[in-house]
Design an enzyme around this catalytic site. Structure first.
Site, mmCIF file in Angstrom:
data_model
loop_
_atom_site.group_PDB
_atom_site.id
_atom_site.type_symbol
_atom_site.label_atom_id
_atom_site.label_comp_id
_atom_site.label_asym_id
_atom_site.label_seq_id
_atom_site.Cartn_x
_atom_site.Cartn_y
_atom_site.Cartn_z
ATOM 1 N N ASP A 1 0.793 -1.325 -0.021
ATOM 2 C CA ASP A 1 0.015 0.070 0.074
ATOM 3 C C ASP A 1 0.883 1.256 -0.030
ATOM 4 O O ASP A 1 0.297 2.459 0.496
ATOM 5 C CB ASP A 1 -1.078 0.081 1.239
ATOM 6 N N ASP B 1 -6.352 -3.848 -6.735
ATOM 7 C CA ASP B 1 -6.030 -2.424 -5.919
ATOM 8 C C ASP B 1 -4.583 -2.053 -6.246
ATOM 9 O O ASP B 1 -4.210 -0.840 -6.333
ATOM 10 C CB ASP B 1 -6.164 -2.533 -4.340
HETATM 11 N N1 GLY Z 1 -7.477 -1.406 -1.234
HETATM 12 C C1 GLY Z 1 -8.579 -1.654 -0.035
HETATM 13 C C2 GLY Z 1 -9.800 -1.152 -0.530
HETATM 14 O O1 GLY Z 1 -9.979 -0.661 -1.646
HETATM 15 O O2 GLY Z 1 -10.756 -1.591 0.129
#
Ligand code: GLY
Length: 394
Positions: free
Chosen positions: A117, A177
């Site tokens: 992330d 993501d």
């Molecule tokens: N990256 C986590 C979400 O979109 O919930």
């Protein structure tokens, strides 16, 4: 009769132009600034009550109270990002001061290699600050973050590992993501960093394009890879309704991701991918008229399902960028405008409510009944980014 016909025609044209009209940037930024001033007070109070100095950024509300998170949380960079967008719009020094203050605690995440992330945390905060100020220290932070993120790339799979957790379910999970982290890598190479970052980003985008998508260009959420051979072991979901469903925010990450890949590479394959994903989203029979998606396009009880405003914000922001590259410009602008107007008119909290978040109605993870129909910091971030993009449109 004739007059009636023309009145109806005029009204329907008026309706069409109103719903797809450019959002009122000035009005929305003014409201966002007022609401964020209120948020800053809420954050101070929440920090004071928690007694925990590690809690640095607001993420959502819980039982009517702000929920703050530590810098390691994937959402920690979004509120600082909102502050940067406010500064960029009105150039008031106070906003820059707050943006710097809230970005500072995120910096240490540049050394956190335990998650993918990095982009969400560092790039949305410090990266946005760098885009505006061109601050030399922020540039260093971006370069160091890219170096750490690159350690999660496995040449055998061709992708960056997403999660270290959930090993009971997956050996080497990669989620859609993760496309969002590529912006940090592309930018790091552009800023004079190692060209390996660019190559990793391209490899991740190509491998994801091959394995994450169905023939209709909808995306799976989680792909599990054999880390030794790169063979796909599972095609699953984590936050969607089912393995074969189309989790709405995931479709948004995909659209945004490939649009951004085209920005850096000018590879037409990415442009086509983004256009195909946009077609899936915009033509989906379960897309509501106001273009604010339900949390999953295949949620079983549509229309009695929660919406996900964060998905709408991500998609709108991506469509504005895509409109600059595609010959579908008119369609994308019209749809993005409609989404923005729906968010402004139906999903905006009155100033002084909602814990200080701008938007209501987002869904974090419906399957785990977590953060359903609530404000979320990333909905606000992408909404502000979309608004900024409206201002930049050629
Ligand atoms: N990256 C986590 C979400 O979109 O919930």
């Amino acid at each position: 009769m004739k007059r009636y016909f023309f009145t109806v025609l005029a009204l329907s044209l008026l309706h069409t132009s109103t719903s797809a009209q450019k959002p009122n940037v000035k009005k929305v930024f003014k409201l966002a600034a007022e609401q964020t001033e209120y948020m800053l007070k809420q954050v101070d109070e929440a920090k004071h009550h928690s007694g925990n100095p590690a809690l640095v950024s607001p993420r959502t509300t819980e039982n009517g109270k702000l929920r703050l998170v530590a810098s390691k949380d994937w959402t920690s960079g979004f509120f600082p990002g909102v502050l940067w967008f406010l500064y960029e719009y009105n150039h008031q020094q106070e906003w820059m001061k707050e943006a710097k203050k809230f970005s500072a605690p995120i910096e240490k995440e540049k050394l956190n290699g335990t998650t993918h992330d990095m982009g969400f945390k560092v790039y949305c905060s410090i990266g946005t600050g760098y885009r505006i100020l061109k601050d030399a220290h922020y540039k260093e932070v971006i370069l160091e973050s890219a170096k750490k993120l690159a350690t999660r790339f496995n040449p055998k799979t061709g992708v960056i590992l997403s999660w270290d957790h959930s090993r009971d379910k997956w050996v080497n999970p990669v989620i859609i993501d993760n496309m969002m982290n590529l912006e940090l890598l592309f930018e790091a190479t552009k800023l004079g960093g190692d060209s390996t970052y660019y190559r990793i980003a391209v490899s991740h985008a190509n491998t994801t394009m091959k394995n994450h998508f169905r023939p209709d260009y909808s995306s799976y959420h989680v792909i599990d890879y054999d880390p030794q051979t790169g063979v796909v072991l599972k095609k699953n979901t984590h936050q969607g309704y089912s393995h074969e469903s189309a989790w709405s925010r995931g479709q948004g990450w995909a659209l945004y991701g490939y649009t951004m890949c085209y920005r850096f590479t000018k590879d037409p394959v990415y442009l086509r991918q983004a256009e195909n994903i946009a077609a899936f989203i915009l033509n989906h029979p379960n897309m509501p008229k106001d273009l604010v998606p339900y949390w999953d396009f295949n949620a079983p009880n549509i229309p009695n399902e929660p919406r996900d405003v964060s998905a709408a914000a991500v998609i709108a922001s991506a469509l504005y960028e895509l409109s600059e590259y595609s010959d579908q410009k008119k369609v994308y602008l019209e749809k993005a405008n409609l989404m923005m107007n729906s968010m402004a008119n139906k999903y905006t909290a009155p100033v002084g409510t909602n814990g200080g978040f701008i938007l209501i109605g987002s869904t974090g993870s419906k399957p785990s009944n977590s953060e359903v129909d609530v404000p979320l910091s990333y909905a606000d971030y992408y909404y502000m980014e979309a608004l900024h993009r409206v201002n930049q449109l050629k």
